[in-house]
Write an enzyme that holds these catalytic residues in place. Structure first.
Site, PDB file in Angstrom:
ATOM      1  N   TYR A 132      12.540  20.568  10.783  1.00  0.00           N
ATOM      2  CA  TYR A 132      12.260  21.900  10.240  1.00  0.00           C
ATOM      3  C   TYR A 132      13.261  22.150   9.120  1.00  0.00           C
ATOM      4  CZ  TYR A 132      12.023  27.048  10.005  1.00  0.00           C
ATOM      5  OH  TYR A 132      11.893  28.353   9.586  1.00  0.00           O
ATOM      6  N   LYS A 156      24.032  28.261   7.832  1.00  0.00           N
ATOM      7  CA  LYS A 156      24.616  28.538   9.143  1.00  0.00           C
ATOM      8  C   LYS A 156      26.149  28.645   9.098  1.00  0.00           C
ATOM      9  CE  LYS A 156      20.585  26.620  11.527  1.00  0.00           C
ATOM     10  NZ  LYS A 156      19.836  27.619  12.215  1.00  0.00           N
ATOM     11  N   ASP A 209      19.310  17.488   4.587  1.00  0.00           N
ATOM     12  CA  ASP A 209      19.360  18.898   4.999  1.00  0.00           C
ATOM     13  C   ASP A 209      20.360  19.045   6.150  1.00  0.00           C
ATOM     14  OD1 ASP A 209      19.011  21.452   5.851  1.00  0.00           O
ATOM     15  OD2 ASP A 209      16.859  21.282   6.268  1.00  0.00           O
TER      16      ASP A 209
HETATM   17  C1  LIG Z   1      17.805  21.925   9.343  1.00  0.00           C
HETATM   18  C2  LIG Z   1      17.421  23.303   8.933  1.00  0.00           C
HETATM   19  N1  LIG Z   1      17.056  23.546   7.662  1.00  0.00           N
HETATM   20  C3  LIG Z   1      16.712  24.759   7.240  1.00  0.00           C
HETATM   21  C4  LIG Z   1      16.675  25.827   8.107  1.00  0.00           C
HETATM   22  C5  LIG Z   1      16.279  27.181   7.630  1.00  0.00           C
HETATM   23  O1  LIG Z   1      17.392  28.017   7.583  1.00  0.00           O
HETATM   24  P1  LIG Z   1      17.210  29.616   7.638  1.00  0.00           P
HETATM   25  O2  LIG Z   1      16.736  29.952   9.005  1.00  0.00           O
HETATM   26  O3  LIG Z   1      18.591  30.126   7.332  1.00  0.00           O
HETATM   27  O4  LIG Z   1      16.233  29.971   6.567  1.00  0.00           O
HETATM   28  C6  LIG Z   1      17.036  25.631   9.435  1.00  0.00           C
HETATM   29  C7  LIG Z   1      17.010  26.758  10.395  1.00  0.00           C
HETATM   30  O5  LIG Z   1      17.177  26.634  11.572  1.00  0.00           O
HETATM   31  C8  LIG Z   1      17.425  24.344   9.865  1.00  0.00           C
HETATM   32  O6  LIG Z   1      17.767  24.101  11.138  1.00  0.00           O
END
Ligand SMILES: Cc1ncc(COP(=O)(O)O)c(C=O)c1O
Length: 436
Positions: free
Chosen positions: A145, A272, A240
């Site tokens: 995700y 985060k 990511d």
């Molecule tokens: C690996 C990863 N990328 C992107 C995101 C998206 O981040 P946000 O919830 O701050 O938009 C998340 C959210 O949990 C994530 O775990």
């Protein structure tokens, strides 16, 4: 444990205003059943709900709270910044201060830009990759995700190298068709995709350690092999680290798996922990790509609250603390995570409940399956009903786990040995009830 009557009343009120009563779907506990407690406050390793119940927290606001809740240096930094105004919409020194700290941990990031969420970070990184390559297709992996941008909410098509299908209503097929969703940890699938679409793949985006299908580590050499393959085909590698950044090591998965120098990703996304609990995302990487962004280049990207001073202050206090106490913080996180992850797994084994534990540092998942889990397909075979039962039982024992089988649990430096022991004891009770 007090009855959660106040939480229930608050949920009913919230349902009046918000779809499902929530502002992010997983908070509704639909995957595990039961009513979600409403939080009143949190401190250190503990969440306190509106009915006065205390929970040991194993999701840490989905990752950011690595130093525990209301960590005094973070609170003080936010207070100090707020007194100078919550937002200016103009540049401040704190942005470069935080950038300097990020680069010290992530040498592969030569330049970066702050945004307000992980979603914005990955969405912008993909726009940049498409602009840099003049290509359209993106490869992502099943179970990963990356936020909720249209092109990333895509499920696998019917075969390897078959274009994706929308993973949400409202995502146009035309956009989903620009994404290939491939099995994680399987190099041959990626090789086939590059052979099938020569000169058309702009980038691979990957969770270096999957967290969003539950915790799934990369096979040995997998990330390095992706780096070499993308380079050979003129595509960008976007790693990511929104979840893994600063969690599995100070330099995240890039540090853990040696993604530096020749193996450095082209772009990295963070979020985060980098915001210390305030809304922040980052995308950054090689200067030649980042300089394509406006105002230097033709790729447009902007944000009213980007580099927000409160968020920068919280991030600086958090990353600063991690840098100044690196060995002690990560040694403690490793020891505590090992103790609780293995302790609960042992209780499951004693009760003859099939559980496979995947863990990398301070993130892990107990999959309710007897089989190894190395990709999404295997994770999906878990017994989600058993996980739901485990989750509800643990919540009633005062332990708050992430409310889905397909999420990673997190720990903070605030968790004491007594918290870990209480968690293992709670699991023993819950697994005992499985027999009945
Ligand atoms: C690996 C990863 N990328 C992107 C995101 C998206 O981040 P946000 O919830 O701050 O938009 C998340 C959210 O949990 C994530 O775990």
């Amino acid at each position: 444990m007090n009855l959660r009557t106040r939480s229930q009343a608050l949920q009913e009120r919230a349902e009046h205003y918000f779809p499902g009563g929530v502002n992010s779907p997983v908070r509704a506990f639909r995957a595990v059943g039961g009513a979600p407690p409403f939080i009143d406050r949190a401190e250190g390793a503990y969440l306190y709900d509106a009915d006065g119940n205390r929970y040991i927290d194993y999701f840490g606001s989905w990752g950011p709270m690595i130093l525990g809740h209301a960590f005094p240096p973070v609170v003080e930094a936010i207070e100090r910044a707020a007194r100078k105004s919550a937002s200016f919409g103009a540049s401040t020194a704190a942005e470069a201060d935080l950038a300097e700290r990020i680069v010290a941990c992530y040498p592969a990031i030569e330049k970066m830009r702050f945004v307000s969420s992980g979603t914005e970070a990955t969405m912008s990184a993909i726009r940049l990759a498409r602009a840099a390559t003049g290509r359209k297709i993106i490869i992502k992996f099943e179970g990963c995700y990356h936020g909720h941008a249209d092109g990333l909410l895509v499920k696998a098509g019917s075969g390897v190298a078959t274009f994706g299908i929308p993973g949400s209503a409202g995502v146009p097929e035309e956009i989903a068709h620009l994404t290939l969703a491939l099995p994680y940890n399987e190099m041959s699938a990626v090789e086939t995709a590059f052979e099938t679409y020569p000169g058309a793949i702009a980038a691979i985006i990957i969770e270096p350690i999957v967290g969003n299908a539950g915790c799934i580590p990369p096979a040995e050499g997998y990330l390095a092999a992706l780096r070499k393959l993308t380079e050979r085909h003129g595509a960008l590698l976007i790693v990511d680290e929104v979840m893994t950044g600063f969690r599995v090591a100070l330099g995240g998965a890039c540090q853990l798996y040696g993604l530096k120098s020749d193996l450095a990703p082209d772009l990295i996304t963070l979020g985060k922990i980098v915001g210390g609990g305030l809304p922040v995302g980052v995308f950054g990487g090689k200067r030649r790509f980042m300089d394509l962004l406006a105002p230097l280049g033709p790729v447009y990207q902007a944000g009213t609250l980007s580099g927000n001073p409160l968020a920068m202050a919280a991030g600086l206090a958090t990353i600063g603390y991690l840098q100044e106490h690196t060995s002690e913080v990560y040694a403690r996180l490793e020891a505590a995570s090992h103790a609780v992850a293995a302790g609960v797994a042992q209780e499951a084994a004693s009760a003859k409940v099939a559980v496979t534990t995947n863990r990398v540092g301070a993130m892990w998942t107990w999959f309710f399956t007897g089989e190894p889990v190395t990709n999404y397909e295997q994770a999906a075979k878990s017994n989600t009903a058993a996980f739901g039962r485990f989750h509800r039982g643990m919540l009633d024992q005062g332990v708050w786990l992430p409310p889905s089988q397909f999420e990673a649990a997190f720990i903070s430096t605030a968790h004491s040995d007594a918290d870990l022991e209480a968690t293992i004891a709670a699991a023993r009770e819950v697994f005992a009830s499985f027999a009945g």
